[in-house]
Design a protein around this motif. Structure first.
Motif, PDB file in Angstrom:
ATOM      1  N   ASP A  93       0.806  -1.218   0.000  1.00 34.68           N
ATOM      2  CA  ASP A  93       0.000   0.000   0.000  1.00 34.68           C
ATOM      3  C   ASP A  93       0.841   1.271   0.000  1.00 34.68           C
ATOM      4  O   ASP A  93       0.365   2.337  -0.384  1.00 34.68           O
ATOM      5  CB  ASP A  93      -0.935   0.013   1.221  1.00 34.68           C
ATOM      6  CG  ASP A  93      -2.087  -0.962   1.057  1.00 34.68           C
ATOM      7  OD1 ASP A  93      -2.193  -1.561  -0.029  1.00 34.68           O
ATOM      8  OD2 ASP A  93      -2.861  -1.128   2.008  1.00 34.68           O
ATOM      9  N   GLU A  94       2.104   1.182   0.440  1.00 34.74           N
ATOM     10  CA  GLU A  94       2.939   2.372   0.523  1.00 34.74           C
ATOM     11  C   GLU A  94       4.108   2.364  -0.452  1.00 34.74           C
ATOM     12  O   GLU A  94       4.846   3.331  -0.527  1.00 34.74           O
ATOM     13  CB  GLU A  94       3.490   2.539   1.953  1.00 34.74           C
ATOM     14  CG  GLU A  94       2.444   2.929   2.976  1.00 34.74           C
ATOM     15  CD  GLU A  94       3.066   3.370   4.291  1.00 34.74           C
ATOM     16  OE1 GLU A  94       4.305   3.447   4.367  1.00 34.74           O
ATOM     17  OE2 GLU A  94       2.318   3.634   5.234  1.00 34.74           O
ATOM     18  N   HIS A  95       4.295   1.272  -1.178  1.00 39.55           N
ATOM     19  CA  HIS A  95       5.479   1.154  -2.033  1.00 39.55           C
ATOM     20  C   HIS A  95       5.100   0.647  -3.425  1.00 39.55           C
ATOM     21  O   HIS A  95       4.398  -0.351  -3.554  1.00 39.55           O
ATOM     22  CB  HIS A  95       6.501   0.194  -1.418  1.00 39.55           C
ATOM     23  CG  HIS A  95       6.987   0.603  -0.065  1.00 39.55           C
ATOM     24  ND1 HIS A  95       6.328   0.241   1.096  1.00 39.55           N
ATOM     25  CD2 HIS A  95       8.044   1.354   0.318  1.00 39.55           C
ATOM     26  CE1 HIS A  95       6.974   0.753   2.134  1.00 39.55           C
ATOM     27  NE2 HIS A  95       8.016   1.426   1.683  1.00 39.55           N
ATOM     28  N   LEU A  96       5.584   1.338  -4.420  1.00 41.78           N
ATOM     29  CA  LEU A  96       5.525   0.857  -5.789  1.00 41.78           C
ATOM     30  C   LEU A  96       6.937   0.923  -6.353  1.00 41.78           C
ATOM     31  O   LEU A  96       7.625   1.938  -6.175  1.00 41.78           O
ATOM     32  CB  LEU A  96       4.599   1.725  -6.639  1.00 41.78           C
ATOM     33  CG  LEU A  96       3.100   1.704  -6.299  1.00 41.78           C
ATOM     34  CD1 LEU A  96       2.327   2.590  -7.265  1.00 41.78           C
ATOM     35  CD2 LEU A  96       2.548   0.291  -6.330  1.00 41.78           C
ATOM     36  N   PRO A  97       7.400  -0.115  -7.046  1.00 41.20           N
ATOM     37  CA  PRO A  97       8.774  -0.106  -7.577  1.00 41.20           C
ATOM     38  C   PRO A  97       9.051   1.094  -8.477  1.00 41.20           C
ATOM     39  O   PRO A  97      10.171   1.601  -8.510  1.00 41.20           O
ATOM     40  CB  PRO A  97       8.859  -1.422  -8.348  1.00 41.20           C
ATOM     41  CG  PRO A  97       7.841  -2.302  -7.708  1.00 41.20           C
ATOM     42  CD  PRO A  97       6.727  -1.402  -7.298  1.00 41.20           C
ATOM     43  N   GLU A  98       8.049   1.546  -9.232  1.00 38.53           N
ATOM     44  CA  GLU A  98       8.188   2.751 -10.061  1.00 38.53           C
ATOM     45  C   GLU A  98       7.169   3.775  -9.581  1.00 38.53           C
ATOM     46  O   GLU A  98       5.975   3.474  -9.470  1.00 38.53           O
ATOM     47  CB  GLU A  98       7.931   2.424 -11.533  1.00 38.53           C
ATOM     48  CG  GLU A  98       7.972   3.649 -12.436  1.00 38.53           C
ATOM     49  CD  GLU A  98       7.604   3.354 -13.878  1.00 38.53           C
ATOM     50  OE1 GLU A  98       7.536   4.299 -14.682  1.00 38.53           O
ATOM     51  OE2 GLU A  98       7.366   2.173 -14.194  1.00 38.53           O
ATOM     52  N   HIS A  99       7.630   4.963  -9.282  1.00 42.65           N
ATOM     53  CA  HIS A  99       6.715   6.006  -8.819  1.00 42.65           C
ATOM     54  C   HIS A  99       7.327   7.378  -9.093  1.00 42.65           C
ATOM     55  O   HIS A  99       8.516   7.492  -9.375  1.00 42.65           O
ATOM     56  CB  HIS A  99       6.416   5.851  -7.324  1.00 42.65           C
ATOM     57  CG  HIS A  99       7.647   5.825  -6.471  1.00 42.65           C
ATOM     58  ND1 HIS A  99       8.309   4.660  -6.157  1.00 42.65           N
ATOM     59  CD2 HIS A  99       8.353   6.817  -5.870  1.00 42.65           C
ATOM     60  CE1 HIS A  99       9.362   4.929  -5.394  1.00 42.65           C
ATOM     61  NE2 HIS A  99       9.411   6.248  -5.217  1.00 42.65           N
ATOM     62  N   ILE A 100       6.503   8.404  -9.010  1.00 41.97           N
ATOM     63  CA  ILE A 100       6.958   9.769  -9.245  1.00 41.97           C
ATOM     64  C   ILE A 100       7.436  10.368  -7.923  1.00 41.97           C
ATOM     65  O   ILE A 100       6.809  10.194  -6.884  1.00 41.97           O
ATOM     66  CB  ILE A 100       5.829  10.635  -9.837  1.00 41.97           C
ATOM     67  CG1 ILE A 100       5.339  10.026 -11.139  1.00 41.97           C
ATOM     68  CG2 ILE A 100       6.315  12.065 -10.061  1.00 41.97           C
ATOM     69  CD1 ILE A 100       6.392   9.926 -12.218  1.00 41.97           C
ATOM     70  N   ALA A 101       8.547  11.075  -7.995  1.00 45.92           N
ATOM     71  CA  ALA A 101       9.110  11.701  -6.801  1.00 45.92           C
ATOM     72  C   ALA A 101       9.594  13.108  -7.125  1.00 45.92           C
ATOM     73  O   ALA A 101       9.797  13.466  -8.293  1.00 45.92           O
ATOM     74  CB  ALA A 101      10.260  10.861  -6.249  1.00 45.92           C
TER      75      ALA A 101
END
Length: 482
Positions: A250-258
């Motif tokens: 729920d808090e982690h995706l391998p690819e995400h925008i930062a």
């Protein structure tokens, strides 16, 4: 009927349409009016001829009368048709309605008015087919895996998903607007790196054929942005994807925008003031409120956030001395709280796991400050206590909503900390940072004192009140084909 049967029937219709000499996939539409303009400005549009276009969501036929509900991005309206003579070439009249299906994209030209029941409508004699749909949209779409896998279907059946993505766009646009107003310059930096750093995470590895070398996908924006400070920039930021080869939850995706930013001649005290203001600004621009109920917490951002010291919090909650850690005590605490992890890692990593137990129960908002030196290889030491760093995290609803610190710009100190991290990595800690000699070399040329900050789109997920996979357009899934 099975999906295959529906598809075969639509393929038959497609063949009949083509046999009429009609292109079921024309390149251009002549739409001149959004559906929202018809609805929102009916008094102005009534009696005027307009051309609208959109996806068919419903078709009803009553004798010579046909009602077609059409939806575009902006709204939904009814097309009212009466059976007339044969349709002109390339168009479809009420007599041809059986060749159209829900899911098709059509265009209609007619006058704006109201039906006998008072419904705003476009009165058209004929419609033009823009796209023939070969698969019917389901009435309901609730299975999570199928929704994530066929997000384009999900957005049509569950329009709140599309609305959420609009808010996601507003979230990042508000971030850009705030930073630009405060004199920051957006500079896009590489995704491929020889040495990855700036965070504790396992990277993805790829290979560049042209150079015949392996590269890492960045896990952080930090080190390239700080190189820009060394190159003469004073306020910089970047918003873009980063990649961390870790589990999906729920808090982690391998690819995400930062997002990460760096301001020369400022420290963590300046940063806390700026980024508290930024988080509040972005929340108001995105949701129009500073009050949220998420994860079982009632959160009010509209206050001056208190500051809590890392060491004091662990001493108070678990009697842990972060400066003289007892390894057996740390392992016992983690096991008693059912934390599954590799217990052979460093004491610093074990302390971090204990801290996360506290974080999960923290409503906030508050600033967590003065993280130990062992946990902050890129932060400047505190002038008051050399065992801690000038680092700050905003804690809200059980989550760290960002990470910032007074940046380390002493090249020899940085080299020593990199060597400690590399030793931990060599000993088996895959998340420890790599020794980056090029970055150390940049520091030897000189980088001004600075404050750095970063946050990911996890902030959006949190305040939106949904898991990460619900808040991105196309979450990463295991490959599967129909």
């Amino acid at each position: 009927m099975l999906l295959e049967d529906y598809r075969n029937e639509r393929l038959r219709k497609l063949e009949e349409i083509r046999a009429r000499g009609v292109d079921p996939y024309p390149a251009k539409s002549t739409r001149n009016t959004k559906i929202s303009d018809v609805i929102d400005h009916f008094d102005e549009k009534e009696g005027q001829e307009v051309t609208i276009a959109g996806r068919v969501v419903a078709i009803r036929s009553f004798g010579k009368l046909v009602f077609i509900k059409v939806r575009d991005y902006f709204g939904e309206v009814q097309i009212f048709m009466k059976a007339e003579g044969p349709a002109p070439d390339g168009l479809f009249g009420a007599r041809d309605i059986k060749l159209l299906d829900t899911g098709d994209f059509i265009e209609a030209t007619g006058k704006v008015g109201k039906s006998q029941t008072g419904e705003i409508s476009v009165f058209a004699n004929f419609v033009r087919l823009l796209t023939k749909s070969l698969r019917p949209l389901p009435d309901k779409f609730t299975n999570k895996e199928e929704r994530y896998r066929r997000r384009y279907v999900d957005m049509n059946v569950n329009p709140e998903v599309r609305e959420r993505l609009v808010r996601r766009s507003k979230f990042w646009q508000a971030t850009r607007d705030f930073m630009n107003k405060h004199g920051f310059i957006e500079v896009n930096i590489p995704v491929l790196e020889h040495t990855t750093g700036g965070a504790d995470a396992t990277p993805f590895t790829t290979h560049m054929n042209a150079l015949d070398e392996d590269f890492y996908l960045r896990i952080s924006h930090e080190l390239p942005l700080k190189r820009l400070l060394g190159g003469g920039f004073e306020k910089v930021y970047d918003i873009g994807p980063r990649f961390r080869n870790e589990g999906v939850d729920d808090e982690h995706l391998p690819e995400h925008i930062a997002f990460e930013s760096y301001a020369a001649y400022e420290n963590y005290e300046d940063g806390m003031k700026l980024y508290e203001e930024m988080i509040k600004y972005v929340a108001m621009e995105t949701w129009g409120t500073l009050k949220f109920h998420v994860g079982g917490f009632d959160i009010d951002l509209d206050c001056e956030w208190p500051r809590v010291k890392y060491a004091d919090l662990l001493k108070e909650k678990f009697a842990v001395d972060v400066f003289n850690p007892d390894r057996e005590q740390l392992i016992r605490i983690l096991k008693e709280n059912d934390v599954e992890t590799n217990f052979d890692v460093s004491e610093a990593r074990l302390i971090d796991h204990v801290w996360k137990l506290i974080r999960k129960t923290s409503a906030g908002p508050y600033w967590l400050i003065e993280e130990p030196l062992s946990l902050s290889p890129l932060a400047k030491k505190s002038t008051e206590n050399p065992l801690v760093t000038e680092r700050f995290h905003p804690i809200i609803a059980g989550t760290e909503m960002g990470n910032g610190f007074s940046e380390l710009n002493d090249p020899l100190d940085q080299l020593g900390r990199f060597e400690e991290q590399q030793a931990a990595r060599d000993a088996g800690d895959d998340e420890a940072q790599m020794l980056d000699m090029d970055f150390v070399e940049m520091l030897e040329y000189g980088m001004p004192p600075a404050c750095g900050w970063g946050n990911s789109e996890r902030n959006f997920w949190l305040l939106e009140g949904v898991p990460g996979r619900e808040a991105v357009p196309f979450p990463t899934m295991k490959s599967k084909e129909d």
